[in-house]
Write a protein that holds these residues in place. Structure first.
Motif, PDB file in Angstrom:
ATOM      1  N   GLU A   1       0.817  -1.213   0.000  1.00 18.91           N
ATOM      2  CA  GLU A   1       0.000   0.000   0.000  1.00 18.91           C
ATOM      3  C   GLU A   1       0.849   1.261   0.000  1.00 18.91           C
ATOM      4  O   GLU A   1       0.588   2.206  -0.754  1.00 18.91           O
ATOM      5  N   THR A   2       1.868   1.300   0.863  1.00 13.13           N
ATOM      6  CA  THR A   2       2.677   2.517   1.002  1.00 13.13           C
ATOM      7  C   THR A   2       3.410   2.858  -0.295  1.00 13.13           C
ATOM      8  O   THR A   2       3.586   4.033  -0.626  1.00 13.13           O
ATOM      9  N   LYS A   3       3.835   1.827  -1.028  1.00 10.10           N
ATOM     10  CA  LYS A   3       4.547   2.047  -2.293  1.00 10.10           C
ATOM     11  C   LYS A   3       3.663   2.785  -3.287  1.00 10.10           C
ATOM     12  O   LYS A   3       4.073   3.772  -3.915  1.00 10.10           O
ATOM     13  N   TYR A   4       2.414   2.318  -3.438  1.00 11.62           N
ATOM     14  CA  TYR A   4       1.500   2.946  -4.398  1.00 11.62           C
ATOM     15  C   TYR A   4       0.984   4.296  -3.898  1.00 11.62           C
ATOM     16  O   TYR A   4       0.748   5.202  -4.701  1.00 11.62           O
ATOM     17  N   ALA A   5       0.829   4.433  -2.590  1.00 11.82           N
ATOM     18  CA  ALA A   5       0.403   5.721  -2.027  1.00 11.82           C
ATOM     19  C   ALA A   5       1.447   6.784  -2.348  1.00 11.82           C
ATOM     20  O   ALA A   5       1.112   7.920  -2.727  1.00 11.82           O
ATOM     21  N   GLU A   6       2.707   6.401  -2.235  1.00  9.16           N
ATOM     22  CA  GLU A   6       3.799   7.339  -2.542  1.00  9.16           C
ATOM     23  C   GLU A   6       3.867   7.617  -4.036  1.00  9.16           C
ATOM     24  O   GLU A   6       4.037   8.760  -4.462  1.00  9.16           O
ATOM     25  N   GLU A   7       3.723   6.562  -4.841  1.00  4.28           N
ATOM     26  CA  GLU A   7       3.806   6.710  -6.298  1.00  4.28           C
ATOM     27  C   GLU A   7       2.720   7.619  -6.850  1.00  4.28           C
ATOM     28  O   GLU A   7       2.976   8.436  -7.748  1.00  4.28           O
ATOM     29  N   PHE A   8       1.499   7.478  -6.318  1.00  9.07           N
ATOM     30  CA  PHE A   8       0.373   8.264  -6.827  1.00  9.07           C
ATOM     31  C   PHE A   8       0.090   9.509  -5.986  1.00  9.07           C
ATOM     32  O   PHE A   8      -0.837  10.257  -6.299  1.00  9.07           O
ATOM     33  N   GLY A   9       0.880   9.716  -4.947  1.00  6.64           N
ATOM     34  CA  GLY A   9       0.710  10.911  -4.124  1.00  6.64           C
ATOM     35  C   GLY A   9      -0.641  10.986  -3.462  1.00  6.64           C
ATOM     36  O   GLY A   9      -1.314  12.020  -3.508  1.00  6.64           O
ATOM     37  N   THR A  10      -1.062   9.886  -2.851  1.00  3.31           N
ATOM     38  CA  THR A  10      -2.389   9.840  -2.249  1.00  3.31           C
ATOM     39  C   THR A  10      -2.332   9.129  -0.901  1.00  3.31           C
ATOM     40  O   THR A  10      -1.297   8.598  -0.500  1.00  3.31           O
ATOM     41  N   SER A  11      -3.467   9.141  -0.215  1.00  2.00           N
ATOM     42  CA  SER A  11      -3.578   8.389   1.034  1.00  2.00           C
ATOM     43  C   SER A  11      -3.758   6.913   0.704  1.00  2.00           C
ATOM     44  O   SER A  11      -3.840   6.518  -0.461  1.00  2.00           O
ATOM     45  N   ARG A  12      -3.856   6.095   1.744  1.00  2.00           N
ATOM     46  CA  ARG A  12      -4.002   4.653   1.495  1.00  2.00           C
ATOM     47  C   ARG A  12      -5.420   4.254   1.094  1.00  2.00           C
ATOM     48  O   ARG A  12      -5.610   3.161   0.550  1.00  2.00           O
ATOM     49  N   ALA A  13      -6.403   5.123   1.353  1.00  2.32           N
ATOM     50  CA  ALA A  13      -7.802   4.748   1.071  1.00  2.32           C
ATOM     51  C   ALA A  13      -8.031   4.376  -0.395  1.00  2.32           C
ATOM     52  O   ALA A  13      -8.599   3.310  -0.687  1.00  2.32           O
ATOM     53  N   PRO A  14      -7.612   5.205  -1.370  1.00  2.00           N
ATOM     54  CA  PRO A  14      -7.805   4.814  -2.780  1.00  2.00           C
ATOM     55  C   PRO A  14      -7.011   3.568  -3.156  1.00  2.00           C
ATOM     56  O   PRO A  14      -7.420   2.812  -4.041  1.00  2.00           O
ATOM     57  N   ILE A  15      -5.864   3.363  -2.490  1.00  2.00           N
ATOM     58  CA  ILE A  15      -5.050   2.184  -2.772  1.00  2.00           C
ATOM     59  C   ILE A  15      -5.788   0.922  -2.325  1.00  2.00           C
ATOM     60  O   ILE A  15      -5.858  -0.063  -3.064  1.00  2.00           O
ATOM     61  N   ARG A  16      -6.365   0.985  -1.122  1.00  2.00           N
ATOM     62  CA  ARG A  16      -7.126  -0.173  -0.622  1.00  2.00           C
ATOM     63  C   ARG A  16      -8.300  -0.486  -1.542  1.00  2.00           C
ATOM     64  O   ARG A  16      -8.606  -1.651  -1.807  1.00  2.00           O
ATOM     65  N   GLU A  17      -8.968   0.576  -2.022  1.00  2.00           N
ATOM     66  CA  GLU A  17     -10.107   0.380  -2.926  1.00  2.00           C
ATOM     67  C   GLU A  17      -9.636  -0.244  -4.240  1.00  2.00           C
ATOM     68  O   GLU A  17     -10.301  -1.126  -4.797  1.00  2.00           O
ATOM     69  N   ALA A  18      -8.481   0.202  -4.745  1.00  2.00           N
ATOM     70  CA  ALA A  18      -7.924  -0.366  -5.981  1.00  2.00           C
ATOM     71  C   ALA A  18      -7.607  -1.850  -5.787  1.00  2.00           C
ATOM     72  O   ALA A  18      -7.899  -2.678  -6.659  1.00  2.00           O
ATOM     73  N   PHE A  19      -7.024  -2.185  -4.634  1.00  2.00           N
ATOM     74  CA  PHE A  19      -6.719  -3.587  -4.346  1.00  2.00           C
ATOM     75  C   PHE A  19      -8.001  -4.412  -4.290  1.00  2.00           C
ATOM     76  O   PHE A  19      -8.048  -5.560  -4.754  1.00  2.00           O
TER      77      PHE A  19
ATOM     78  N   VAL B   1      -5.810 -10.395  -7.942  1.00  2.00           N
ATOM     79  CA  VAL B   1      -5.083 -10.549  -6.676  1.00  2.00           C
ATOM     80  C   VAL B   1      -5.968 -11.298  -5.687  1.00  2.00           C
ATOM     81  O   VAL B   1      -7.180 -11.442  -5.890  1.00  2.00           O
ATOM     82  N   GLU B   2      -5.338 -11.756  -4.621  1.00  2.00           N
ATOM     83  CA  GLU B   2      -6.093 -12.369  -3.535  1.00  2.00           C
ATOM     84  C   GLU B   2      -5.500 -11.916  -2.210  1.00  2.00           C
ATOM     85  O   GLU B   2      -4.295 -11.663  -2.109  1.00  2.00           O
ATOM     86  N   LYS B   3      -6.363 -11.777  -1.237  1.00  2.00           N
ATOM     87  CA  LYS B   3      -5.909 -11.352   0.080  1.00  2.00           C
ATOM     88  C   LYS B   3      -5.650 -12.600   0.921  1.00  2.00           C
ATOM     89  O   LYS B   3      -6.551 -13.398   1.179  1.00  2.00           O
ATOM     90  N   ILE B   4      -4.396 -12.755   1.330  1.00  2.00           N
ATOM     91  CA  ILE B   4      -3.981 -13.935   2.094  1.00  2.00           C
ATOM     92  C   ILE B   4      -3.724 -13.522   3.541  1.00  2.00           C
ATOM     93  O   ILE B   4      -2.977 -12.568   3.792  1.00  2.00           O
ATOM     94  N   PRO B   5      -4.344 -14.215   4.501  1.00  2.00           N
ATOM     95  CA  PRO B   5      -4.140 -13.878   5.924  1.00  2.00           C
ATOM     96  C   PRO B   5      -2.657 -13.850   6.290  1.00  2.00           C
ATOM     97  O   PRO B   5      -1.897 -14.715   5.892  1.00  2.00           O
ATOM     98  N   ARG B   6      -2.268 -12.832   7.029  1.00  2.00           N
ATOM     99  CA  ARG B   6      -0.905 -12.623   7.545  1.00  2.00           C
ATOM    100  C   ARG B   6       0.130 -12.370   6.446  1.00  2.00           C
ATOM    101  O   ARG B   6       1.312 -12.268   6.720  1.00  2.00           O
ATOM    102  N   LYS B   7      -0.340 -12.276   5.200  1.00  2.00           N
ATOM    103  CA  LYS B   7       0.596 -11.983   4.107  1.00  2.00           C
ATOM    104  C   LYS B   7       0.210 -10.712   3.371  1.00  2.00           C
ATOM    105  O   LYS B   7       1.070  -9.981   2.892  1.00  2.00           O
ATOM    106  N   GLY B   8      -1.088 -10.468   3.256  1.00  2.00           N
ATOM    107  CA  GLY B   8      -1.547  -9.263   2.571  1.00  2.00           C
ATOM    108  C   GLY B   8      -2.101  -9.559   1.192  1.00  2.00           C
ATOM    109  O   GLY B   8      -2.516 -10.682   0.897  1.00  2.00           O
TER     110      GLY B   8
END
Length: 221
Positions: A36-54, A63-70
């Motif tokens: 999340e932090t990588k894309y937030a920095e790249e797009f100059g935004t907060s994490r909220a739009p990044i989470r929505e994109a994911f 993608v898939e969300k894996i417990p304890r991995k992300g």
């Protein structure tokens, strides 16, 4: 609706499309974790739009969300990319069958405008985008909401696959000539020959994609 919400939604879709293209092009490999932090920095935004994109990427199966991995990239297998191209052929064949019963004069004008832009092509990526728009206009001409909606869902993955095809040596001049011939046949109301040429034109992508997948599988650069 709140303007900030609209802006965030647009940004989330932009981020999602960028990540999708990177996955299809092999820049992000299956099994890689999205940070999340990588894309937030790249797009100059907060994490909220990044989470929505994911989240949007997970809905589309990238993608898939894996417990304890992300959030981890699932990617498209070689078989799924081939399926994508087969679906594309099937939808476009259905669309062109419907053109005989439609007034497509304005659609042909738009397709000719795209041909003019394709002649002034720049990179393979720019040509691929115009190529996608051309084929999308053909589907729009069918006046079938079902076909249009299904074709739209192919969107970014199909565009990325087409970009790969041109990067793997697909002749843009030949592609352009075939597009012009398809428009000519449609203007002449020779729908059967137009459909046959379209099918041949679309299936010419397959060997280029197979070549790319073989190189990717062998780890060739």
């Amino acid at each position: 609706m709140n303007r900030a919400l609209i802006d965030n939604n647009a940004l989330s879709n932009l981020i999602k499309n960028n990540i999708t293209e990177d996955i299809i092009m092999g820049k992000i490999l299956p099994g890689e974790k999205l940070i999340e932090t990588k894309y937030a920095e790249e797009f100059g935004t907060s994490r909220a739009p990044i989470r929505e994109a994911f989240y949007l990427l997970s809905l589309e199966g990238f993608v898939e969300k894996i417990p304890r991995k992300g959030t981890v990239v699932r990617g498209y297998s070689a078989e799924e990319i081939k399926d994508l191209l087969m679906i594309r052929c099937y939808l476009e064949n259905l669309a062109i069958e419907k053109l005989e019963h439609q007034d497509i004069s304005q659609d042909l004008v738009k397709m000719e405008q795209l041909l003019t832009a394709m002649e002034a092509k720049g990179s393979e990526k720019e040509y691929a985008k115009l190529n996608y728009d051309f084929h999308s206009q053909l589907v729009t001409a069918s006046r079938s909401d079902v076909l249009e909606n299904m074709y739209a869902k192919l969107g970014v993955p199909l565009l990325s696959v087409q970009t790969i095809a041109f990067m793997e040596g697909q002749n843009m001049e030949q592609s352009l000539a075939e597009h012009k011939q398809i428009v000519h046949l449609l203007r002449e109301k020779n729908f059967a020959e137009a459909k046959q040429l379209l099918d041949t034109h679309n299936k010419a992508v397959f060997p280029r994609i197979e070549k790319y997948l073989e190189k990717k599988g062998s780890g060739a650069k």
